[in-house]
Scaffold this motif. Structure first.
Motif, PDB file in Angstrom:
ATOM      1  N   THR A  55       0.848  -1.189   0.000  1.00 54.30           N
ATOM      2  CA  THR A  55       0.000   0.000   0.000  1.00 54.30           C
ATOM      3  C   THR A  55       0.883   1.238   0.000  1.00 54.30           C
ATOM      4  O   THR A  55       1.685   1.439   0.916  1.00 54.30           O
ATOM      5  CB  THR A  55      -0.930   0.012   1.227  1.00 54.30           C
ATOM      6  OG1 THR A  55      -1.745  -1.161   1.198  1.00 54.30           O
ATOM      7  CG2 THR A  55      -1.840   1.234   1.206  1.00 54.30           C
ATOM      8  N   LEU A  56       0.768   2.053  -1.053  1.00 50.28           N
ATOM      9  CA  LEU A  56       1.587   3.248  -1.216  1.00 50.28           C
ATOM     10  C   LEU A  56       0.718   4.489  -1.154  1.00 50.28           C
ATOM     11  O   LEU A  56      -0.449   4.470  -1.557  1.00 50.28           O
ATOM     12  CB  LEU A  56       2.331   3.197  -2.561  1.00 50.28           C
ATOM     13  CG  LEU A  56       3.220   1.979  -2.803  1.00 50.28           C
ATOM     14  CD1 LEU A  56       3.821   2.048  -4.199  1.00 50.28           C
ATOM     15  CD2 LEU A  56       4.316   1.898  -1.758  1.00 50.28           C
ATOM     16  N   HIS A  57       1.325   5.569  -0.664  1.00 54.27           N
ATOM     17  CA  HIS A  57       0.622   6.848  -0.503  1.00 54.27           C
ATOM     18  C   HIS A  57       0.986   7.766  -1.662  1.00 54.27           C
ATOM     19  O   HIS A  57       2.159   7.929  -1.992  1.00 54.27           O
ATOM     20  CB  HIS A  57       1.014   7.485   0.826  1.00 54.27           C
ATOM     21  CG  HIS A  57       0.314   8.771   1.116  1.00 54.27           C
ATOM     22  ND1 HIS A  57      -1.018   8.818   1.480  1.00 54.27           N
ATOM     23  CD2 HIS A  57       0.743  10.057   1.086  1.00 54.27           C
ATOM     24  CE1 HIS A  57      -1.368  10.074   1.675  1.00 54.27           C
ATOM     25  NE2 HIS A  57      -0.324  10.840   1.444  1.00 54.27           N
ATOM     26  N   CYS A  58      -0.019   8.351  -2.300  1.00 55.25           N
ATOM     27  CA  CYS A  58       0.212   9.309  -3.385  1.00 55.25           C
ATOM     28  C   CYS A  58       0.411  10.688  -2.761  1.00 55.25           C
ATOM     29  O   CYS A  58      -0.476  11.212  -2.090  1.00 55.25           O
ATOM     30  CB  CYS A  58      -0.966   9.325  -4.356  1.00 55.25           C
ATOM     31  SG  CYS A  58      -0.799  10.568  -5.676  1.00 55.25           S
ATOM     32  N   GLY A  59       1.568  11.294  -3.009  1.00 60.75           N
ATOM     33  CA  GLY A  59       1.846  12.601  -2.460  1.00 60.75           C
ATOM     34  C   GLY A  59       1.093  13.724  -3.146  1.00 60.75           C
ATOM     35  O   GLY A  59       1.040  14.840  -2.630  1.00 60.75           O
ATOM     36  N   THR A  60       0.496  13.431  -4.305  1.00 59.31           N
ATOM     37  CA  THR A  60      -0.228  14.472  -5.035  1.00 59.31           C
ATOM     38  C   THR A  60      -1.654  14.643  -4.533  1.00 59.31           C
ATOM     39  O   THR A  60      -2.098  15.741  -4.242  1.00 59.31           O
ATOM     40  CB  THR A  60      -0.235  14.157  -6.543  1.00 59.31           C
ATOM     41  OG1 THR A  60       1.116  14.070  -7.018  1.00 59.31           O
ATOM     42  CG2 THR A  60      -0.976  15.231  -7.329  1.00 59.31           C
TER      43      THR A  60
END
Length: 235
Positions: A55-60
């Motif tokens: 699970t990755l977090h989108c910084g945008t």
């Protein structure tokens, strides 16, 4: 540009260069896993669905998305799972009700195709699996052999590759899928979120590999004549 790092196989001790993939968030921004330089890769002995995803977090836009865990196939036959950092624990997230787009029937007595909105790589796999079932392939499952990139699906007499990255599929990707299918006396089909390089489209036409483009509504769009024919006739 994607990061490239050396990776040493714990089984044969050979070193290979690995290019970190980037994936397309629902907002359109690229998201890439960060490799942990302080941890060594591990050999994949048994597959578990939860371990195949991070699970990755989108910084945008701030979304959390589920994407394939970085892996590398060594020439010695060992599948290597690369350690990553900055991941988030997987958790169920409630979704707002959404209207699912439909595709008109391609042949007689076939219901309209009901897609799923693509927000994560898992959604892309789900959309491709639903489409293959809509074509007439009943038992769609994860492929036994993981492709060089993306996620593999299989059905009786069929291999499919789903590529959720932001890199257009290359000729090598199409040729590897075709060769694997040939060794299993199976047909093959390719699904991509980012489209195809010109060489990949030309090679697919030569090999008669159906190419589909997955838009963010989850509706596969035929890219070449082989895909259009498959859409029209079904499995």
């Amino acid at each position: 540009m994607s990061e490239s790092v050396p990776v040493r196989c714990p089984a044969c001790r050979r070193e290979r260069l690995y290019t970190v993939p980037s994936y397309l968030c629902a907002c359109g921004a690229p998201v890439a896993p960060a490799l942990d330089p302080g941890a060594a890769p591990t050999a994949v002995v048994h597959r578990a669905w939860d371990e195949d995803w991070v699970t990755l977090h989108c910084g945008t836009c701030g979304r959390d998305g589920q994407w394939p865990h970085p892996e590398l196939g060594c020439p010695c036959g060992t599948a290597l799972r690369l350690p990553v950092t900055g991941t988030r624990p997987r958790r169920a997230q409630p979704e707002a009700p959404r209207r699912e787009p439909e595709v008109e029937p391609a042949g007689p007595h076939r219901p309209a195709f009901r897609s799923v909105t693509i927000r994560t790589a898992l959604d892309a796999v789900t959309a491709a699996a639903l489409y293959l079932r809509w074509l007439g392939h009943g038992e769609v499952r994860r492929a036994d052999q993981r492709p060089t990139s993306g996620i593999g699906l299989a059905a009786a007499g069929l291999l499919a590759q789903v590529d959720p990255s932001v890199r257009p599929a290359a000729l090598r990707d199409v040729e590897c899928l075709w060769l694997t299918a040939m060794t299993q006396s199976a047909d093959c089909v390719y699904f991509s979120l980012a489209g195809y390089a010109d060489e990949a489209r030309a090679g697919a036409d030569r090999l008669r590999v159906p190419l589909f483009l997955l838009d963010l509504t989850g509706t596969p769009q035929p890219v070449n004549a082989a895909a259009a024919a498959l859409h029209a006739r079904g499995a």
